[in-house]
Scaffold this motif. Structure first.
Motif, PDB file in Angstrom:
ATOM      1  N   UNK A 188      32.517   4.134   8.214  1.00  0.00           N
ATOM      2  CA  UNK A 188      32.672   2.890   8.177  1.00  0.00           C
ATOM      3  C   UNK A 188      33.193   2.546   9.596  1.00  0.00           C
ATOM      4  N   UNK A 189      33.876   3.484  10.344  1.00  0.00           N
ATOM      5  CA  UNK A 189      34.354   3.051  11.636  1.00  0.00           C
ATOM      6  C   UNK A 189      33.123   3.005  12.814  1.00  0.00           C
ATOM      7  N   UNK A 190      31.954   3.350  12.408  1.00  0.00           N
ATOM      8  CA  UNK A 190      30.958   3.519  13.081  1.00  0.00           C
ATOM      9  C   UNK A 190      29.704   2.800  12.365  1.00  0.00           C
ATOM     10  N   UNK A 191      30.141   1.685  11.976  1.00  0.00           N
ATOM     11  CA  UNK A 191      29.048   0.824  11.152  1.00  0.00           C
ATOM     12  C   UNK A 191      27.946   0.259  12.043  1.00  0.00           C
ATOM     13  N   UNK A 192      28.084  -0.076  13.445  1.00  0.00           N
ATOM     14  CA  UNK A 192      27.126  -0.511  14.416  1.00  0.00           C
ATOM     15  C   UNK A 192      26.193   0.934  14.544  1.00  0.00           C
ATOM     16  N   UNK A 193      26.746   1.971  14.646  1.00  0.00           N
ATOM     17  CA  UNK A 193      25.759   3.203  14.988  1.00  0.00           C
ATOM     18  C   UNK A 193      24.955   3.387  13.661  1.00  0.00           C
ATOM     19  N   UNK A 194      25.528   3.230  12.592  1.00  0.00           N
ATOM     20  CA  UNK A 194      24.572   3.354  11.184  1.00  0.00           C
ATOM     21  C   UNK A 194      23.494   2.218  11.101  1.00  0.00           C
ATOM     22  N   UNK A 195      23.872   1.088  11.465  1.00  0.00           N
ATOM     23  CA  UNK A 195      22.945   0.029  11.326  1.00  0.00           C
ATOM     24  C   UNK A 195      21.927   0.371  12.333  1.00  0.00           C
ATOM     25  N   UNK A 196      22.102   0.908  13.426  1.00  0.00           N
ATOM     26  CA  UNK A 196      21.241   1.359  14.456  1.00  0.00           C
ATOM     27  C   UNK A 196      20.081   2.567  13.866  1.00  0.00           C
ATOM     28  N   UNK A 197      20.867   3.524  13.123  1.00  0.00           N
ATOM     29  CA  UNK A 197      20.062   4.350  12.465  1.00  0.00           C
ATOM     30  C   UNK A 197      19.100   3.726  11.425  1.00  0.00           C
ATOM     31  N   UNK A 198      19.403   2.791  10.694  1.00  0.00           N
ATOM     32  CA  UNK A 198      18.653   2.442   9.640  1.00  0.00           C
ATOM     33  C   UNK A 198      17.729   1.663  10.307  1.00  0.00           C
TER      34      UNK A 198
END
Length: 240
Positions: free
Chosen positions: A221-231
């Motif tokens: 959750x703290x790295x939501x922008x990173x996860x969105x980049x992965x997706x």
């Protein structure tokens, strides 16, 4: 505990899963995120014995189950709830549940059925109804119940919220949390990332067949922008 180590799965010359490692721990939900084609479903199928990995290891409580036939993996304690639920439509709800328990200890069948009915009361109420007449949410509960009848230590859930109305998704994923709280290890592929994060303990993100993030929900959750980049990167790959 289910441990997947350096798993590789290919379709011809195309490597769909490239060194995936992850775990599913008793009482916890591990959420697997990634776009279509990332390798999520292929990973679950390889664990369940429906696809044969060309390298890597799948172990349950330290025992190697890599490449065993699907029914043998179910007997060892790993149950797959497939994408799209795939209940036996012409059969009754009760018959679907009995089919799910064909590999389990017969002496515990009645006790297991009672637990399933306690967790999913609608399945008791609709026991004589044809499974194909149930709503999408009810069919998903039946698919959960059918898997539980095999008395699994680990459940593999492939897109449990797919095709369900938004009002139903929360109740279905609450049942996932309830199953984990009963002591089962849950490995769940879920496209609805926000809803999945609400019930998960751990997160694994897969892009192009590789793990690109693994960690607790709090860090995800703290790295939501990173996860969105992965997706977003995973969306460039082909289909699962």
């Amino acid at each position: 505990m289910l441990e997947v180590s350096d798993l590789h799965v290919s379709y011809g010359n195309v490597e769909a899963v490239r060194g995936v490692s992850l775990t599913a721990t008793p009482g916890r939900v591990t959420l697997v995120l990634g776009a279509n084609g990332a390798g999520k479903t292929t990973t679950l199928k390889a664990i369940a014995g429906l696809e044969r990995p060309h390298s890597g290891r799948v172990a349950l409580d330290g025992q190697d189950i890599t490449g065993l036939a699907p029914h043998k993996i179910v007997r060892r304690g790993v149950a797959l709830v497939p994408e799209g639920r795939r209940v036996f439509g012409p059969l009754s709800v009760g018959e679907n549940l009995r089919m799910g328990g064909y590999t389990a200890e017969r002496s515990k069948a009645a006790e297991t059925l009672d637990r399933v009915h306690e967790m999913f009361p609608i399945l008791s109420e609709r026991a004589g109804s044809a499974a194909g007449l149930l709503s999408g949410g009810e069919q998903q509960m039946l698919a959960f119940g059918r898997a539980l009848m095999s008395q699994p230590a680990v459940m593999l859930l492939d897109e449990p919220s797919m095709g369900l109305a938004p009002a139903v998704v929360d109740s279905i994923l609450a049942k996932v949390r309830q199953m984990a709280d009963s002591g089962i290890g849950i490995l769940m592929v879920e496209q609805n990332a926000e809803a999945g994060l609400d019930v998960a303990d751990e997160v694994v993100a897969i892009a192009r067949g590789e793990v690109v993030y693994a960690g607790p929900v709090s860090e995800a959750r703290d790295n939501a922008s990173v996860l969105r980049a992965f997706l977003g990167e995973a969306a460039l790959a082909g289909e699962d």
